[in-house]
Design a protein around this motif. Structure first.
Motif, mmCIF file in Angstrom:
data_model
loop_
_atom_site.group_PDB
_atom_site.id
_atom_site.type_symbol
_atom_site.label_atom_id
_atom_site.label_comp_id
_atom_site.label_asym_id
_atom_site.label_seq_id
_atom_site.Cartn_x
_atom_site.Cartn_y
_atom_site.Cartn_z
ATOM 1 N N HIS A 194 0.678 -0.600 -0.263
ATOM 2 C CA HIS A 194 -0.349 0.080 -0.004
ATOM 3 C C HIS A 194 0.763 1.577 -0.277
ATOM 4 C CE1 HIS A 194 -3.729 2.104 -0.534
ATOM 5 N NE2 HIS A 194 -2.743 3.301 0.583
ATOM 6 N N HIS A 201 -6.748 -3.774 4.252
ATOM 7 C CA HIS A 201 -8.287 -3.537 2.969
ATOM 8 C C HIS A 201 -7.866 -4.160 1.988
ATOM 9 C CE1 HIS A 201 -6.181 1.308 1.371
ATOM 10 N NE2 HIS A 201 -5.761 -0.636 0.528
ATOM 11 N N HIS A 202 -6.550 -4.742 1.613
ATOM 12 C CA HIS A 202 -6.502 -5.089 0.583
ATOM 13 C C HIS A 202 -6.859 -7.124 0.673
ATOM 14 C CE1 HIS A 202 -4.476 -2.857 -2.033
ATOM 15 N NE2 HIS A 202 -3.981 -1.793 -0.976
#
Ligand code: HEM
Ligand SMILES: [Cu+2]
Lengths: 651, 201
Positions: free
Chosen positions: A278, A327-328
């Protein structure tokens, strides 16, 4: 190992690739020999430590990688255009989406931006080079050889096929045997060394080598974005280094980090990967923000609106970028509490990003816009990127992401941010600084044509993919279903539009080289920052006398007061570093060491590694102190470039 | 810089180049902190995942690790003395203390290798479980750093012998001293987080 296992066999497309590689290599060797350019290549380029030349080499390599990644993309789009097409089989398709993703992020986006930073940042802060020019050359060659290692996998040994995210256990030795995945691991490791070194190098350069008087909050915004990016690089890249090393040790030396046996933990890889991954997406977007900010300020003919807010929001984004990685993989099942925390932190990032959008709009508000090609890219960026950002926030809602995750909705999201953000910025930045680099502009007509082709193609390609995702089409699928045909077909047409746009862009480089009028002043666009204060072509020492900076937009300010940065009365001999062949050789040896490790020839790999260490030892004893450019030489160069005759000394 | 100031500024800080090298090295150390933090995190996550290999509490013993800690901490101290001598411009004591530092470092390495061989002998290898993989990689990365540090410092001692103390050589020695202290700090974390906790849990 048999030769037929060493080379990839049995694929007509790959045979074509091999033929192309052999022909191009022969052509290059022939041209260099015929025009007797080998010495020139070595003396001027392979041994250079000049940040401007290194920057150009970065950008050329990145364009080549954009071409390679682009060919991958077109092949995927062809395969997806019709259901049941057998253009690529599933294995080949897996390899191609893996190399596409890796090449585009690691070997295209980052080097392109680092290339622009190389050229522009020292000029913007009034410096004569990087803090460590020798290390800068090392960085470039580490990237170059890393990219080479990764790219040869498609003819030698076989490409990796576990996706650019290389999730374990799929990417582990049990399920992905053979050299393919090792190419991924070592190619990234090799180029990662260079990225980290560049991060440190640029940070010291910006902190220590600014022109006298330039405070941190008077730095041009692109330099600021570079500084913040360096910060992210320094804190994110070691995580990648470790993750790659652990998987390498797993695969080659039989450790159990990410395995299904020995109580290994496959999801640990996903965590480590995205703790780097990220921040990485912000490494490639923040410099893009910086580029657009420069261009928008220049062609709106205004000081950047909300400069301080821009800087602070970048700093905030950099900090937050380390706090959202989960969030991945919301769907991994970390539980409602964990998902909620990361959902909130993800949405928080949208706030500083929104601030920046409003600042660009504020800069444009009531200004007289010049619609040059770089400006067109910047204007197209704003709405396109907003679409990408808004859909990102949708993905950030953990509950909804169970629906969107790993569908074409996600694919559309990150292409909207990466292409409309990073790729547009690379094109815009290249066109904007092109006259500084090569002494002439890119043709505006052709440039605009390529712009429209690319941007319209881009939306035609990726907008339908949001709906494909909502219709349930998963990513990484090599064979589509009839109900998705129409949207897929449209998407493929758009992809060829983008291809045409890129081809035209490259053609324009050649066309402009032949036809564009040469720059007479160094200030091609009525620029605001110090890079435009240097003459074109830029003398290798950049600034004969270092300017004193009093304000933001230093050059704009000087022009208003009728000053230049050149003051003949203050000339002093300039200290410059010597060129060196060591970085090229050292990284070449490391390339061979990595190549041997890919095939698990451990002793050979160790031998080359020892050779690298010996080279480092030799360098440690090398007290080469560079040389001085004498005042007379500087005077002659500057007078000629600035068109001054002997009567008009100085200004 | 006035001559007064010049007298008080250590040799290694007297050129801008020296200052930049030192700053760059500090930033590099920040990256190293991230690197080791990731390894510690990996170790923590994989703690207890020994599959059917021995438990750490069965193998970790206090004596050797205490000796190793003692050796490395002392070497940090002697390295400090060496830098103190460098600041005074005394080349000979500088070299002597650096050599002592490296000998202590070598001693540390010797014991570490002995430890590793012992564990391997008892059936705890890099391959035997996730826990032991993370143990060897964490401790091994530190050991590898110590090894590289010893090689690098040896080259610097030769340079000092050949050139004496100049802004360049003293800046190099100063940087390796930072590196050496850093490795000491990392070891303290390994000692507590890995060995002390591993012995009781
Ligand atoms: C407004 C800010 C953003 C938000 C809220 C956001 C949110 C997300 C979320 C939640 C995902 C994971 C979705 C899933 O896998 O189901 C994702 C994936 C992704 N995003 Fe973003 N994003 C934002 C901006 C960006 C930017 C600026 C970039 C890069 C320039 C980017 C690049 C990516 C990439 C490459 C992936 C997926 C990679 C993969 O799985 O292969 N995003 N984003
Ligand atoms: Cu993300």
């Amino acid at each position: 190992m048999k030769l037929s296992e060493f080379f990839v066999t049995g694929e007509p497309l790959i045979y074509a690739g091999m033929v192309a590689i052999v022909l191009v290599t022969c052509a290059i060797v022939f041209l260099l020999t015929y025009f007797k350019r080998w010495g020139w290549l070595w003396r001027e380029w392979l041994t250079t430590v000049d940040h401007k030349k290194i920057g150009i080499m970065y950008i050329l390599s990145a364009l080549a990688m954009l071409f390679r990644g682009g060919v991958d993309a077109l092949m995927m789009r062809v395969q997806l255009a019709f259901p049941d097409l057998n253009f690529l089989n599933s294995q080949h398709y897996n390899e191609i989406f893996t190399t596409h993703g890796t090449v585009m992020i690691i070997f295209m986006a980052m080097p392109f931006l680092i290339g622009l930073m190389n050229i522009v940042v020292p000029l913007q802060i009034g410096a004569r080079d990087f803090a460590f020019p020798y290390v800068n050359a090392l960085s470039f060659w580490s990237f170059f050889f890393g990219a080479l290692l990764f790219n040869i996998s498609f003819v030698i040994g076989g490409s990796p096929d576990a996706g650019w995210t290389s999730y374990t256990p799929l990417a582990g030795a049990a399920l992905s045997p053979g050299p393919g995945q090792n190419f991924y691991l070592l190619g990234l490791q090799l180029s990662g060394i260079g990225t980290l070194a560049t991060g440190i190098n640029l940070m010291v350069t910006i902190l220590k080598m600014r022109a006298p008087g330039m405070k941190l909050f008077q730095m041009p915004i692109f330099t600021w974005s570079t500084l913040v990016t360096c910060f992210i690089i320094i804190f994110a890249f070691p995580i990648l280094t470790v993750a790659l090393a652990l998987m390498t040790i797993d695969r080659i030396f039989g450790a159990q980090f990410f395995t299904l046996t020995g109580e290994g933990m496959p999801m640990l890889w996903a965590n480590l990967f995205w703790m780097w991954g990220h921040p990485e997406v912000y490494i490639v977007i923040l410099p893009a923000f910086g580029i657009f900010s420069e261009i928008i300020a220049t062609f709106a003919n205004k000081r950047l609106f909300g400069y301080k807010a821009m800087v602070w929001s970048m700093i905030l984004i950099a900090g937050l970028s380390f706090l959202v990685w989960v969030h991945h993989f919301f769907t991994m099942g970390a539980g409602a509490f964990v998902n909620s925390v990361f959902s909130v932190s993800t949405m928080l990032i949208a706030v500083p990003t929104g601030v920046k959008i409003f600042n660009w709009l504020g800069t444009l508000y009531k200004s007289k816009i010049q619609f040059t090609t770089p400006m067109l890219w910047s204007l197209a960026f704003i709405p396109s990127f907003v679409i990408g950002g808004v859909t990102g926030v949708m993905l950030g809602m953990a509950a909804a992401d169970y629906q969107f995750h790993n569908s074409y909705f996600l694919i559309a999201h990150f292409h909207y941010v990466l292409i409309a953000g990073t790729v547009f910025a690379c094109f815009a930045g290249l066109e904007y600084w092109y006259p500084k680099m090569f002494g002439h502009k890119l043709n505006q007509k052709l440039g605009k044509l390529s712009f429209w082709l690319f941007v319209i193609g881009f939306h035609i390609t990726f907008f339908p993919q949001y709906f494909l995702g909502l219709d349930g089409m998963p990513r990484r699928l090599f064979d589509t279903a009839p109900e998705w045909f129409t949207l897929n077909f449209i998407s493929t047409i758009g992809a060829f539009g983008m291809g045409a746009g890129f081809a035209l862009f490259v053609l324009n480089i050649y066309y402009s080289y032949k036809t564009s009028p040469r720059e007479k002043t160094g200030d091609s666009w009525d620029g605001r920052t110090l890079e435009w204060a240097t003459p074109t072509p830029i003398p290798h020492y950049n600034f004969a006398t270092q300017p004193t900076v009093k304000e933001l937009d230093a050059f704009h300010d000087m022009k208003k007061r009728g000053e230049t940065t050149y003051d003949e009365s203050k000339l002093k001999p300039i200290h410059m570093p010597n060129y060196s062949g060591q970085p090229f050789i050292m990284m070449g040896l490391l390339f061979f060491s990595s190549f041997a490790l890919v095939f698990e020839w451990i002793i050979l790999s160790a031998v080359f590694l020892v050779a690298v260490l010996v080279m480092m030892g030799i360098h440690s004893f090398d007290y080469d102190d560079g040389y001085h450019v004498e005042v007379e030489d500087i005077k002659r160069t500057e007078r000629q470039l600035r068109g001054l005759n002997d009567e008009h000394t100085g200004s | 810089m006035s001559t007064q100031e010049a007298k008080h500024t250590p040799l290694e800080y007297q050129t801008t180049h020296g200052q930049m090298n030192i700053l760059g090295f500090w930033i590099f150390l920040a990256a190293e902190v991230v690197l080791f933090s990731t390894l510690f995190a990996t170790y923590a996550v994989l703690f207890g995942r020994t599959a059917d290999s021995p438990l750490p509490s069965e193998l970790f013993g206090a004596e050797i690790v205490l000796i190793m800690t003692f050796l490395l901490l002392t070497s940090s101290f002697t390295c400090g003395i060496a830098i103190h001598n460098m600041r005074q411009g005394q080349v000979k004591p500088l070299i002597i203390w650096m050599v002592i530092t490296l000998l202590l470092g070598l001693g540390f390495l010797g014991f570490e290798i002995y430890e590793f061989m012992h564990y391997t002998h008892e059936g705890a290898t890099l391959q035997s479980s996730a826990f032991w993989s993370s143990f060897y990689v964490l401790a091994g990365t530190h050991g590898l750093h110590v090894t590289l540090g010893i090689g690098w410092a040896t080259l610097l001692i030769i340079q000092i012998v050949k050139r004496g103390l100049t802004p360049v050589t003293s800046q190099k020695v100063f940087i390796i001293s930072l590196y050496w202290h850093f490795l000491d700090v990392i070891w303290i974390f390994i000692f507590t987080a890995v060995y002390l906790i591993g012995m009781v849990v």
